[in-house]
Design a protein around this motif. Structure first.
Motif, mmCIF file in Angstrom:
data_model
loop_
_atom_site.group_PDB
_atom_site.id
_atom_site.type_symbol
_atom_site.label_atom_id
_atom_site.label_comp_id
_atom_site.label_asym_id
_atom_site.label_seq_id
_atom_site.Cartn_x
_atom_site.Cartn_y
_atom_site.Cartn_z
ATOM 1 N N LYS A 162 -3.459 -5.061 -30.236
ATOM 2 C CA LYS A 162 -3.291 -5.858 -29.024
ATOM 3 C C LYS A 162 -3.284 -7.327 -29.424
ATOM 4 O O LYS A 162 -4.183 -7.782 -30.136
ATOM 5 C CB LYS A 162 -4.437 -5.569 -28.057
ATOM 6 N N MET A 163 -2.290 -8.061 -28.980
ATOM 7 C CA MET A 163 -2.192 -9.476 -29.299
ATOM 8 C C MET A 163 -3.105 -10.267 -28.375
ATOM 9 O O MET A 163 -2.817 -10.442 -27.199
ATOM 10 C CB MET A 163 -0.744 -9.961 -29.155
ATOM 11 N N ASP A 164 -4.262 -10.710 -28.910
ATOM 12 C CA ASP A 164 -5.178 -11.548 -28.147
ATOM 13 C C ASP A 164 -5.617 -12.758 -28.966
ATOM 14 O O ASP A 164 -6.542 -13.462 -28.609
ATOM 15 C CB ASP A 164 -6.384 -10.745 -27.659
ATOM 16 N N GLN A 165 -4.911 -12.960 -30.091
ATOM 17 C CA GLN A 165 -5.142 -14.115 -30.962
ATOM 18 C C GLN A 165 -3.965 -14.203 -31.918
ATOM 19 O O GLN A 165 -3.204 -13.252 -32.063
ATOM 20 C CB GLN A 165 -6.439 -13.938 -31.763
ATOM 21 N N ASP A 166 -3.801 -15.354 -32.603
ATOM 22 C CA ASP A 166 -2.827 -15.437 -33.679
ATOM 23 C C ASP A 166 -3.286 -14.486 -34.782
ATOM 24 O O ASP A 166 -4.487 -14.387 -35.063
ATOM 25 C CB ASP A 166 -2.747 -16.864 -34.241
ATOM 26 N N MET A 167 -2.338 -13.771 -35.383
ATOM 27 C CA MET A 167 -2.694 -12.795 -36.417
ATOM 28 C C MET A 167 -1.850 -13.003 -37.660
ATOM 29 O O MET A 167 -0.627 -13.124 -37.580
ATOM 30 C CB MET A 167 -2.510 -11.366 -35.895
ATOM 31 N N ASN A 168 -2.528 -13.067 -38.816
ATOM 32 C CA ASN A 168 -1.886 -13.112 -40.122
ATOM 33 C C ASN A 168 -2.210 -11.800 -40.815
ATOM 34 O O ASN A 168 -3.372 -11.509 -41.095
ATOM 35 C CB ASN A 168 -2.408 -14.287 -40.958
ATOM 36 N N ILE A 169 -1.176 -11.025 -41.086
ATOM 37 C CA ILE A 169 -1.352 -9.690 -41.638
ATOM 38 C C ILE A 169 -0.561 -9.569 -42.928
ATOM 39 O O ILE A 169 0.552 -10.085 -43.035
ATOM 40 C CB ILE A 169 -0.862 -8.625 -40.628
ATOM 41 N N THR A 170 -1.142 -8.876 -43.903
ATOM 42 C CA THR A 170 -0.429 -8.560 -45.133
ATOM 43 C C THR A 170 -0.244 -7.055 -45.193
ATOM 44 O O THR A 170 -1.195 -6.294 -45.021
ATOM 45 C CB THR A 170 -1.204 -9.054 -46.377
ATOM 46 N N LEU A 171 0.987 -6.648 -45.436
ATOM 47 C CA LEU A 171 1.346 -5.245 -45.589
ATOM 48 C C LEU A 171 1.442 -4.972 -47.086
ATOM 49 O O LEU A 171 2.168 -5.661 -47.804
ATOM 50 C CB LEU A 171 2.684 -4.979 -44.905
ATOM 51 N N VAL A 172 0.665 -3.996 -47.572
ATOM 52 C CA VAL A 172 0.599 -3.719 -49.003
ATOM 53 C C VAL A 172 1.277 -2.382 -49.316
ATOM 54 O O VAL A 172 0.923 -1.351 -48.741
ATOM 55 C CB VAL A 172 -0.866 -3.685 -49.498
ATOM 56 N N PHE A 173 2.242 -2.442 -50.219
ATOM 57 C CA PHE A 173 2.879 -1.252 -50.764
ATOM 58 C C PHE A 173 2.487 -1.142 -52.234
ATOM 59 O O PHE A 173 2.182 -2.154 -52.878
ATOM 60 C CB PHE A 173 4.408 -1.353 -50.690
ATOM 61 N N VAL A 174 2.479 0.063 -52.784
ATOM 62 C CA VAL A 174 2.253 0.275 -54.217
ATOM 63 C C VAL A 174 3.343 1.205 -54.728
ATOM 64 O O VAL A 174 3.940 1.969 -53.962
ATOM 65 C CB VAL A 174 0.855 0.874 -54.510
ATOM 66 N N LYS A 175 3.575 1.138 -56.024
ATOM 67 C CA LYS A 175 4.569 2.026 -56.627
ATOM 68 C C LYS A 175 4.088 3.470 -56.543
ATOM 69 O O LYS A 175 2.894 3.737 -56.632
ATOM 70 C CB LYS A 175 4.832 1.631 -58.082
ATOM 71 N N SER A 176 5.027 4.370 -56.365
ATOM 72 C CA SER A 176 4.715 5.802 -56.267
ATOM 73 C C SER A 176 4.105 6.302 -57.574
ATOM 74 O O SER A 176 4.519 5.906 -58.659
ATOM 75 C CB SER A 176 5.983 6.607 -55.991
ATOM 76 N N ASP A 177 3.118 7.197 -57.450
ATOM 77 C CA ASP A 177 2.480 7.852 -58.588
ATOM 78 C C ASP A 177 2.224 9.309 -58.188
ATOM 79 O O ASP A 177 1.134 9.681 -57.786
ATOM 80 C CB ASP A 177 1.177 7.140 -58.964
ATOM 81 N N GLY A 178 3.281 10.112 -58.272
ATOM 82 C CA GLY A 178 3.250 11.482 -57.771
ATOM 83 C C GLY A 178 2.177 12.371 -58.358
ATOM 84 O O GLY A 178 1.633 13.227 -57.670
ATOM 85 N N ASP A 179 1.837 12.167 -59.630
ATOM 86 C CA ASP A 179 0.823 13.028 -60.247
ATOM 87 C C ASP A 179 -0.557 12.370 -60.299
ATOM 88 O O ASP A 179 -1.495 12.909 -60.882
ATOM 89 C CB ASP A 179 1.251 13.490 -61.641
ATOM 90 N N ASN A 180 -0.688 11.196 -59.684
ATOM 91 C CA ASN A 180 -1.971 10.477 -59.584
ATOM 92 C C ASN A 180 -2.663 10.264 -60.927
ATOM 93 O O ASN A 180 -3.876 10.335 -61.028
ATOM 94 C CB ASN A 180 -2.928 11.201 -58.619
ATOM 95 N N ASP A 181 -1.860 9.959 -61.953
ATOM 96 C CA ASP A 181 -2.452 9.707 -63.267
ATOM 97 C C ASP A 181 -2.652 8.223 -63.553
ATOM 98 O O ASP A 181 -3.104 7.840 -64.623
ATOM 99 C CB ASP A 181 -1.603 10.346 -64.376
#
Length: 138
Positions: free
Chosen positions: A85-104
């Motif tokens: 809900k927008m009730d203030q100015d918001m600064n947001i960072t969206l974080v992506f990471v490289k895929s690691d299918g086997d979690n090694d």
């Protein structure tokens, strides 16, 4: 004459009441979104100005080879999509990471040995000892 003055005064008051409106504009807030790394993906909406109380749904879309990790900043969550809900100015960072299918711990684009068995340690190429020693002689 008195009656005429009263009528004019009444008309003036009535005119002022009817023509005066509440011109208060709604309060507006700024949504600012940063994506890290920039090539990791996109977000909708990607920012803008919103009226106080507006509900927004942020949706992260990863690029090929990336996965969504989290929202940080004025919004902290691992949910995707995420409603706020927008009730203030918001600064947001969206974080992506490289895929690691086997979690090694080695991203798929660098991993030379995909599907590492769970729990095995890997080298910088993403290969465990059991994957390198194919004939089992140690």
């Amino acid at each position: 004459m008195r009656l005429l003055k009263r009528m004019l005064l009444l008309l003036l008051v009535l005119f002022l009441v009817l023509t005066c409106t509440d011109d208060d504009d709604p309060e507006m807030f700024i949504l600012s979104v940063t994506i890290t790394p920039e090539e990791g993906g996109s977000v909708s909406p990607d920012g803008g100005m919103f009226e106080d109380g507006t509900s927004i749904t942020l949706t992260a879309t990863p690029s090929e080879g990336y996965v969504f990790k989290e929202w940080t900043g004025d919004l902290a969550s691992t949910e995707n999509p995420f409603s706020a809900k927008m009730d203030q100015d918001m600064n947001i960072t969206l974080v992506f990471v490289k895929s690691d299918g086997d979690n090694d711990g080695v991203p798929d684009d660098l991993d030379q040995c995909l599907n590492t068995p769970e729990g095995e340690e890997v080298d910088e190429n993403g290969c465990s000892a059991s994957q390198i020693d194919t004939d089992g002689d140690g």
